[in-house]
Design a protein around this motif. Sequence first.
Motif, PDB file in Angstrom:
ATOM      1  N   LYS A   1      75.671  20.445 -37.435  1.00 44.82           N
ATOM      2  CA  LYS A   1      74.258  20.129 -37.646  1.00 44.82           C
ATOM      3  C   LYS A   1      73.864  18.947 -36.768  1.00 44.82           C
ATOM      4  O   LYS A   1      74.662  18.041 -36.535  1.00 44.82           O
ATOM      5  N   ILE A   2      72.608  18.993 -36.314  1.00 44.95           N
ATOM      6  CA  ILE A   2      72.066  17.924 -35.492  1.00 44.95           C
ATOM      7  C   ILE A   2      71.359  16.901 -36.380  1.00 44.95           C
ATOM      8  O   ILE A   2      70.552  17.261 -37.242  1.00 44.95           O
ATOM      9  N   LEU A   3      71.663  15.635 -36.190  1.00 44.83           N
ATOM     10  CA  LEU A   3      70.933  14.560 -36.868  1.00 44.83           C
ATOM     11  C   LEU A   3      70.442  13.567 -35.832  1.00 44.83           C
ATOM     12  O   LEU A   3      71.180  13.208 -34.908  1.00 44.83           O
ATOM     13  N   LYS A   4      69.195  13.136 -35.997  1.00 48.26           N
ATOM     14  CA  LYS A   4      68.643  12.063 -35.180  1.00 48.26           C
ATOM     15  C   LYS A   4      68.444  10.831 -36.044  1.00 48.26           C
ATOM     16  O   LYS A   4      68.527  10.898 -37.273  1.00 48.26           O
ATOM     17  N   SER A   5      68.190   9.718 -35.394  1.00 44.65           N
ATOM     18  CA  SER A   5      68.069   8.458 -36.131  1.00 44.65           C
ATOM     19  C   SER A   5      67.045   8.553 -37.245  1.00 44.65           C
ATOM     20  O   SER A   5      67.301   8.114 -38.373  1.00 44.65           O
ATOM     21  N   GLN A   6      65.884   9.150 -36.935  1.00 43.11           N
ATOM     22  CA  GLN A   6      64.834   9.204 -37.950  1.00 43.11           C
ATOM     23  C   GLN A   6      65.230  10.055 -39.150  1.00 43.11           C
ATOM     24  O   GLN A   6      64.776   9.808 -40.271  1.00 43.11           O
ATOM     25  N   ASP A   7      66.102  11.060 -38.939  1.00 37.67           N
ATOM     26  CA  ASP A   7      66.589  11.860 -40.056  1.00 37.67           C
ATOM     27  C   ASP A   7      67.426  11.004 -41.005  1.00 37.67           C
ATOM     28  O   ASP A   7      67.312  11.099 -42.230  1.00 37.67           O
ATOM     29  N   VAL A   8      68.277  10.169 -40.414  1.00 41.08           N
ATOM     30  CA  VAL A   8      69.147   9.309 -41.216  1.00 41.08           C
ATOM     31  C   VAL A   8      68.321   8.264 -41.962  1.00 41.08           C
ATOM     32  O   VAL A   8      68.506   8.043 -43.159  1.00 41.08           O
ATOM     33  N   PHE A   9      67.370   7.628 -41.252  1.00 37.85           N
ATOM     34  CA  PHE A   9      66.576   6.582 -41.876  1.00 37.85           C
ATOM     35  C   PHE A   9      65.702   7.145 -42.990  1.00 37.85           C
ATOM     36  O   PHE A   9      65.519   6.514 -44.032  1.00 37.85           O
ATOM     37  N   ARG A  10      65.142   8.337 -42.784  1.00 41.09           N
ATOM     38  CA  ARG A  10      64.314   8.943 -43.821  1.00 41.09           C
ATOM     39  C   ARG A  10      65.140   9.231 -45.064  1.00 41.09           C
ATOM     40  O   ARG A  10      64.725   8.963 -46.188  1.00 41.09           O
ATOM     41  N   TYR A  11      66.340   9.772 -44.874  1.00 38.45           N
ATOM     42  CA  TYR A  11      67.216  10.078 -46.008  1.00 38.45           C
ATOM     43  C   TYR A  11      67.571   8.796 -46.765  1.00 38.45           C
ATOM     44  O   TYR A  11      67.503   8.758 -48.000  1.00 38.45           O
ATOM     45  N   LEU A  12      67.930   7.747 -46.034  1.00 31.67           N
ATOM     46  CA  LEU A  12      68.355   6.517 -46.684  1.00 31.67           C
ATOM     47  C   LEU A  12      67.195   5.844 -47.415  1.00 31.67           C
ATOM     48  O   LEU A  12      67.360   5.310 -48.504  1.00 31.67           O
ATOM     49  N   ALA A  13      65.999   5.871 -46.798  1.00 41.82           N
ATOM     50  CA  ALA A  13      64.840   5.284 -47.470  1.00 41.82           C
ATOM     51  C   ALA A  13      64.519   6.041 -48.752  1.00 41.82           C
ATOM     52  O   ALA A  13      64.231   5.440 -49.790  1.00 41.82           O
ATOM     53  N   ASP A  14      64.575   7.378 -48.700  1.00 39.80           N
ATOM     54  CA  ASP A  14      64.323   8.179 -49.895  1.00 39.80           C
ATOM     55  C   ASP A  14      65.380   7.903 -50.962  1.00 39.80           C
ATOM     56  O   ASP A  14      65.079   7.781 -52.152  1.00 39.80           O
ATOM     57  N   ARG A  15      66.626   7.802 -50.552  1.00 37.38           N
ATOM     58  CA  ARG A  15      67.735   7.591 -51.487  1.00 37.38           C
ATOM     59  C   ARG A  15      67.603   6.263 -52.214  1.00 37.38           C
ATOM     60  O   ARG A  15      67.933   6.144 -53.383  1.00 37.38           O
ATOM     61  N   GLN A  16      67.079   5.251 -51.482  1.00 32.51           N
ATOM     62  CA  GLN A  16      66.980   3.931 -52.091  1.00 32.51           C
ATOM     63  C   GLN A  16      65.661   3.714 -52.819  1.00 32.51           C
ATOM     64  O   GLN A  16      65.341   2.605 -53.216  1.00 32.51           O
ATOM     65  N   GLY A  17      64.894   4.789 -52.951  1.00 26.71           N
ATOM     66  CA  GLY A  17      63.661   4.672 -53.740  1.00 26.71           C
ATOM     67  C   GLY A  17      62.521   4.045 -52.981  1.00 26.71           C
ATOM     68  O   GLY A  17      61.577   3.537 -53.577  1.00 26.71           O
ATOM     69  N   GLY A  18      62.586   4.045 -51.618  1.00 25.62           N
ATOM     70  CA  GLY A  18      61.479   3.479 -50.847  1.00 25.62           C
ATOM     71  C   GLY A  18      60.219   4.277 -51.115  1.00 25.62           C
ATOM     72  O   GLY A  18      60.235   5.483 -51.208  1.00 25.62           O
TER      73      GLY A  18
ATOM     74  N   SER B   1      72.879   4.367 -31.933  1.00 26.74           N
ATOM     75  CA  SER B   1      72.297   3.294 -31.127  1.00 26.74           C
ATOM     76  C   SER B   1      72.456   3.567 -29.631  1.00 26.74           C
ATOM     77  O   SER B   1      71.774   2.952 -28.809  1.00 26.74           O
ATOM     78  N   GLU B   2      73.336   4.500 -29.285  1.00 25.49           N
ATOM     79  CA  GLU B   2      73.617   4.803 -27.885  1.00 25.49           C
ATOM     80  C   GLU B   2      73.112   6.176 -27.451  1.00 25.49           C
ATOM     81  O   GLU B   2      73.050   6.476 -26.256  1.00 25.49           O
ATOM     82  N   HIS B   3      72.756   7.038 -28.427  1.00 20.45           N
ATOM     83  CA  HIS B   3      72.337   8.405 -28.123  1.00 20.45           C
ATOM     84  C   HIS B   3      71.119   8.769 -28.964  1.00 20.45           C
ATOM     85  O   HIS B   3      70.857   8.160 -30.000  1.00 20.45           O
ATOM     86  N   ASP B   4      70.381   9.787 -28.526  1.00 15.19           N
ATOM     87  CA  ASP B   4      69.203  10.234 -29.263  1.00 15.19           C
ATOM     88  C   ASP B   4      69.581  10.916 -30.575  1.00 15.19           C
ATOM     89  O   ASP B   4      68.770  11.014 -31.491  1.00 15.19           O
ATOM     90  N   GLY B   5      70.797  11.414 -30.680  1.00 17.26           N
ATOM     91  CA  GLY B   5      71.228  12.106 -31.885  1.00 17.26           C
ATOM     92  C   GLY B   5      72.732  12.284 -31.899  1.00 17.26           C
ATOM     93  O   GLY B   5      73.437  11.894 -30.965  1.00 17.26           O
ATOM     94  N   ILE B   6      73.230  12.868 -32.984  1.00 15.13           N
ATOM     95  CA  ILE B   6      74.652  13.186 -33.106  1.00 15.13           C
ATOM     96  C   ILE B   6      74.788  14.608 -33.640  1.00 15.13           C
ATOM     97  O   ILE B   6      73.863  15.156 -34.237  1.00 15.13           O
ATOM     98  N   ILE B   7      75.944  15.192 -33.405  1.00 16.57           N
ATOM     99  CA  ILE B   7      76.283  16.506 -33.955  1.00 16.57           C
ATOM    100  C   ILE B   7      77.342  16.286 -35.023  1.00 16.57           C
ATOM    101  O   ILE B   7      78.427  15.789 -34.737  1.00 16.57           O
ATOM    102  N   VAL B   8      76.995  16.622 -36.257  1.00 15.07           N
ATOM    103  CA  VAL B   8      77.918  16.435 -37.380  1.00 15.07           C
ATOM    104  C   VAL B   8      78.737  17.707 -37.549  1.00 15.07           C
ATOM    105  O   VAL B   8      78.182  18.797 -37.739  1.00 15.07           O
ATOM    106  N   ASN B   9      80.050  17.575 -37.473  1.00 16.06           N
ATOM    107  CA  ASN B   9      80.963  18.710 -37.548  1.00 16.06           C
ATOM    108  C   ASN B   9      81.542  18.799 -38.952  1.00 16.06           C
ATOM    109  O   ASN B   9      82.305  17.940 -39.379  1.00 16.06           O
ATOM    110  N   GLY B  10      81.134  19.847 -39.691  1.00 14.39           N
ATOM    111  CA  GLY B  10      81.583  20.008 -41.062  1.00 14.39           C
ATOM    112  C   GLY B  10      82.650  21.073 -41.208  1.00 14.39           C
ATOM    113  O   GLY B  10      83.339  21.433 -40.246  1.00 14.39           O
ATOM    114  N   GLU B  11      82.799  21.574 -42.442  1.00  8.89           N
ATOM    115  CA  GLU B  11      83.811  22.586 -42.718  1.00  8.89           C
ATOM    116  C   GLU B  11      83.525  23.867 -41.938  1.00  8.89           C
ATOM    117  O   GLU B  11      82.367  24.220 -41.667  1.00  8.89           O
ATOM    118  N   ASP B  12      84.590  24.574 -41.564  1.00  6.64           N
ATOM    119  CA  ASP B  12      84.485  25.831 -40.817  1.00  6.64           C
ATOM    120  C   ASP B  12      83.702  25.645 -39.528  1.00  6.64           C
ATOM    121  O   ASP B  12      83.003  26.550 -39.065  1.00  6.64           O
TER     122      ASP B  12
END
Length: 319
Positions: A299-316, A284-295
């Motif tokens: 990865k870069i994620l933007k709001s629309q990436d998150v919303f698309r994933y969640l809509a797909d996951r919920q069967g939209g 809500s405060e930035h255009d995107g976030i950097i997700v820090n995983g193992e090693d």
Amino acid sequence: MIQFKNVTKKYGDKIAVDDLSFDIKEGEIFVLIGPSGCGKTTTLKMINRLIPLTSGYIYFKERPISEYPVYEMRWDIGYVLQQIALFPHMSIKENIAQVPLMKKWTDSDIDDRIDELLTMVGMEPEQFKNRKPKELSGGQQQRVGVVRALAADPPVILMDEPFSALDPISREKLQDDLIELQKTIKKTIVFVTHDIQEALKLGDRICLLKEGHAEQIGTPEAFLTMPENDFVKDFIGDLDTHRMQQLTIGDIADSHPAGNNTDYPDYPIVPDDTQIQVAFQHLSEHDGIIVNGEDDNKKILKSQDVFRYLADRQGGAER
């Protein structure tokens, strides 16, 4: 910027829009969504007086829209249709120039504006402006439709299911283009769609209508995490709040291609075990976030990436 206050539209005994009240903020993409016949297109067309309201008030810049000369008002509100509706006998340049000509712009100002806008949407002016619409692809024609709506630099753009007739690849590309374009033009955009994934991806706020009533108005985050009733839950895919609480941003990042965080130095870095609700606060405060995983895999994620994933996951699905 735009305010609906107790707006009702009737066709005889049929109520298309019933006592609708909301505010649209300057510079936001406000999405109207709902099932067929819910009143979303009627609501859109009342803004520029293509459809007269029956009762209530619509305000534009704190003045009732009835106080504005109707044709001047329509010149100052861009309009993009599902049916692209370019003039087939005119060149792309002539199509874009229509409203500036009505507003008596000089030829040089019109030429400069056409070149600026075509460049902005990735269409080389010298290559495209003298072509006819039939020489362009569907996606290119719709880009010209968007450019034409922007030609006279109106403060408000109305978009009535503008991408729904396109193939999925062209549609997703134009959605991405609109998100990037909005960062530059910063217009107030009222966008009608029947596709919940499109609404979640594009909207700063969403208004879900049912039989002319607003069932919920809020951010995509609010729709996904705090649906207000069963109708909202069903429309977005029967959201399972418990599963949402267990989901982390790393789950989404795992399904997303790797990015290069050096391209986005101002994005906050969050651990991959961060819960979605916390990630939403950053988004809500930035255009995107950097997700820090193992090693230290980022990865870069933007709001629309998150919303698309969640809509797909919920069967939209498209409705």
